[in-house]
Design a protein around this motif. Structure first.
Motif, mmCIF file in Angstrom:
data_model
loop_
_atom_site.group_PDB
_atom_site.id
_atom_site.type_symbol
_atom_site.label_atom_id
_atom_site.label_comp_id
_atom_site.label_asym_id
_atom_site.label_seq_id
_atom_site.Cartn_x
_atom_site.Cartn_y
_atom_site.Cartn_z
ATOM 1 N N CYS A 22 18.052 -74.811 -37.368
ATOM 2 C CA CYS A 22 19.254 -75.356 -37.992
ATOM 3 C C CYS A 22 19.840 -74.281 -38.896
ATOM 4 N N ALA A 23 21.046 -73.870 -38.584
ATOM 5 C CA ALA A 23 21.745 -72.872 -39.394
ATOM 6 C C ALA A 23 22.696 -73.590 -40.338
ATOM 7 N N ALA A 24 22.608 -73.264 -41.626
ATOM 8 C CA ALA A 24 23.428 -73.931 -42.627
ATOM 9 C C ALA A 24 24.406 -72.958 -43.262
ATOM 10 N N SER A 25 25.546 -73.477 -43.648
ATOM 11 C CA SER A 25 26.524 -72.673 -44.376
ATOM 12 C C SER A 25 25.880 -72.095 -45.621
ATOM 13 N N GLU A 26 26.139 -70.827 -45.908
ATOM 14 C CA GLU A 26 25.456 -70.168 -47.008
ATOM 15 C C GLU A 26 25.757 -70.820 -48.350
ATOM 16 N N MET A 27 26.979 -71.142 -48.608
ATOM 17 C CA MET A 27 27.344 -71.739 -49.894
ATOM 18 C C MET A 27 26.689 -73.091 -50.064
ATOM 19 N N PHE A 28 26.389 -73.707 -48.965
ATOM 20 C CA PHE A 28 25.883 -75.080 -48.987
ATOM 21 C C PHE A 28 24.382 -75.138 -49.155
ATOM 22 N N TYR A 29 23.691 -74.095 -48.835
ATOM 23 C CA TYR A 29 22.247 -74.176 -48.600
ATOM 24 C C TYR A 29 21.426 -74.344 -49.869
ATOM 25 N N ASN A 30 21.864 -73.741 -50.959
ATOM 26 C CA ASN A 30 21.011 -73.697 -52.143
ATOM 27 C C ASN A 30 20.781 -75.067 -52.761
ATOM 28 N N ARG A 31 19.549 -75.299 -53.181
ATOM 29 C CA ARG A 31 19.155 -76.539 -53.832
ATOM 30 C C ARG A 31 19.585 -77.761 -53.042
ATOM 31 N N ARG A 32 19.092 -77.817 -51.838
ATOM 32 C CA ARG A 32 19.387 -78.944 -50.964
ATOM 33 C C ARG A 32 18.102 -79.528 -50.413
ATOM 34 N N CYS A 33 18.238 -80.735 -49.940
ATOM 35 C CA CYS A 33 17.183 -81.377 -49.172
ATOM 36 C C CYS A 33 17.615 -81.330 -47.725
ATOM 37 N N MET A 34 16.822 -80.709 -46.906
ATOM 38 C CA MET A 34 17.133 -80.575 -45.479
ATOM 39 C C MET A 34 16.169 -81.434 -44.679
ATOM 40 N N GLY A 35 16.699 -82.120 -43.698
ATOM 41 C CA GLY A 35 15.849 -83.004 -42.910
ATOM 42 C C GLY A 35 16.115 -82.900 -41.437
ATOM 43 N N TRP A 36 15.137 -83.306 -40.674
ATOM 44 C CA TRP A 36 15.275 -83.462 -39.228
ATOM 45 C C TRP A 36 15.126 -84.934 -38.886
ATOM 46 N N PHE A 37 16.029 -85.409 -38.061
ATOM 47 C CA PHE A 37 16.027 -86.789 -37.590
ATOM 48 C C PHE A 37 16.081 -86.791 -36.072
ATOM 49 N N ARG A 38 15.757 -87.915 -35.487
ATOM 50 C CA ARG A 38 15.878 -88.040 -34.039
ATOM 51 C C ARG A 38 16.339 -89.437 -33.679
ATOM 52 N N GLN A 39 16.995 -89.525 -32.541
ATOM 53 C CA GLN A 39 17.481 -90.811 -32.054
ATOM 54 C C GLN A 39 17.345 -90.862 -30.546
ATOM 55 N N ALA A 40 16.553 -91.814 -30.108
ATOM 56 C CA ALA A 40 16.389 -92.049 -28.674
ATOM 57 C C ALA A 40 17.399 -93.105 -28.228
ATOM 58 N N PRO A 41 17.747 -93.130 -26.949
ATOM 59 C CA PRO A 41 18.713 -94.121 -26.468
ATOM 60 C C PRO A 41 18.272 -95.542 -26.795
ATOM 61 N N GLY A 42 19.182 -96.321 -27.377
ATOM 62 C CA GLY A 42 18.889 -97.707 -27.688
ATOM 63 C C GLY A 42 18.052 -97.923 -28.932
ATOM 64 N N LYS A 43 17.761 -96.830 -29.645
ATOM 65 C CA LYS A 43 16.938 -96.954 -30.844
ATOM 66 C C LYS A 43 17.702 -96.442 -32.065
ATOM 67 N N GLU A 44 17.230 -96.829 -33.228
ATOM 68 C CA GLU A 44 17.835 -96.367 -34.463
ATOM 69 C C GLU A 44 17.435 -94.919 -34.745
ATOM 70 N N ARG A 45 18.277 -94.268 -35.532
ATOM 71 C CA ARG A 45 17.952 -92.898 -35.933
ATOM 72 C C ARG A 45 16.730 -92.930 -36.848
ATOM 73 N N GLU A 46 15.783 -92.024 -36.575
ATOM 74 C CA GLU A 46 14.499 -92.003 -37.254
ATOM 75 C C GLU A 46 14.309 -90.668 -37.981
ATOM 76 N N GLY A 47 13.902 -90.720 -39.223
ATOM 77 C CA GLY A 47 13.576 -89.500 -39.939
ATOM 78 C C GLY A 47 12.266 -88.920 -39.443
ATOM 79 N N VAL A 48 12.204 -87.607 -39.333
ATOM 80 C CA VAL A 48 11.018 -86.931 -38.817
ATOM 81 C C VAL A 48 10.339 -86.110 -39.897
ATOM 82 N N ALA A 49 11.117 -85.267 -40.577
ATOM 83 C CA ALA A 49 10.553 -84.382 -41.600
ATOM 84 C C ALA A 49 11.652 -83.933 -42.535
ATOM 85 N N LEU A 50 11.263 -83.579 -43.748
ATOM 86 C CA LEU A 50 12.230 -83.011 -44.681
ATOM 87 C C LEU A 50 11.598 -81.895 -45.496
ATOM 88 N N ILE A 51 12.465 -81.076 -46.088
ATOM 89 C CA ILE A 51 12.011 -79.961 -46.903
ATOM 90 C C ILE A 51 13.022 -79.694 -48.009
#
Length: 125
Positions: A22-51
């Motif tokens: 995941c490439a983030a805008s440089e101005m945006f990146y500092n002091r952020r919470c970044m996460g990965w989510f996933r969504q399978a067909p017919g299912k709700e979006r699910e959180g996977v990991a954050l940093i």
């Protein structure tokens, strides 16, 4: 303008590995919470990991603990999700997301403000 761009999805067999980026805008990146989510067909979006980008605190949902690793490269403004021992149930569209660092206490999609376009991961048995 905030931009999150994912890459690295693809098709693998059970037990295989993929690394999402995941490439983030440089101005945006500092002091952020970044996460990965996933969504399978017919299912709700699910959180996977954050940093947290300021110190590397990480969190994983139980279903991926020991198999997925979230990491960051602060110089390149990149966040990665290394996915090992993939299973068919990991098949989904995977999204990178970001929010203010104060929300980095739970991986609820409603807390995340900015989203990438997604990258597809397909795991066949």
């Amino acid at each position: 303008q905030v931009q999150l761009v994912e890459s690295g999805g693809g098709s693998v067999q059970t037990g295989g590995s993929l690394r999402l980026s995941c490439a983030a805008s440089e101005m945006f990146y500092n002091r952020r919470c970044m996460g990965w989510f996933r969504q399978a067909p017919g299912k709700e979006r699910e959180g996977v990991a954050l940093i947290r980008t300021d110190g590397g605190f990480t969190f994983y949902v139980n279903s991926v603990k020991g198999r997925f690793t979230i990491s960051q490269d602060n110089v390149k403004k990149m966040v990665y999700l290394q996915m090992d021992n993939l299973k068919p149930e990991d098949t989904a569209m995977y999204y990178c997301a970001a929010t203010d660092i104060g929300y980095c206490t739970s991986i609820s999609a409603s807390n995340f403000l900015y989203w990438g376009q997604g990258t597809q991961v397909t795991v066949s048995s």
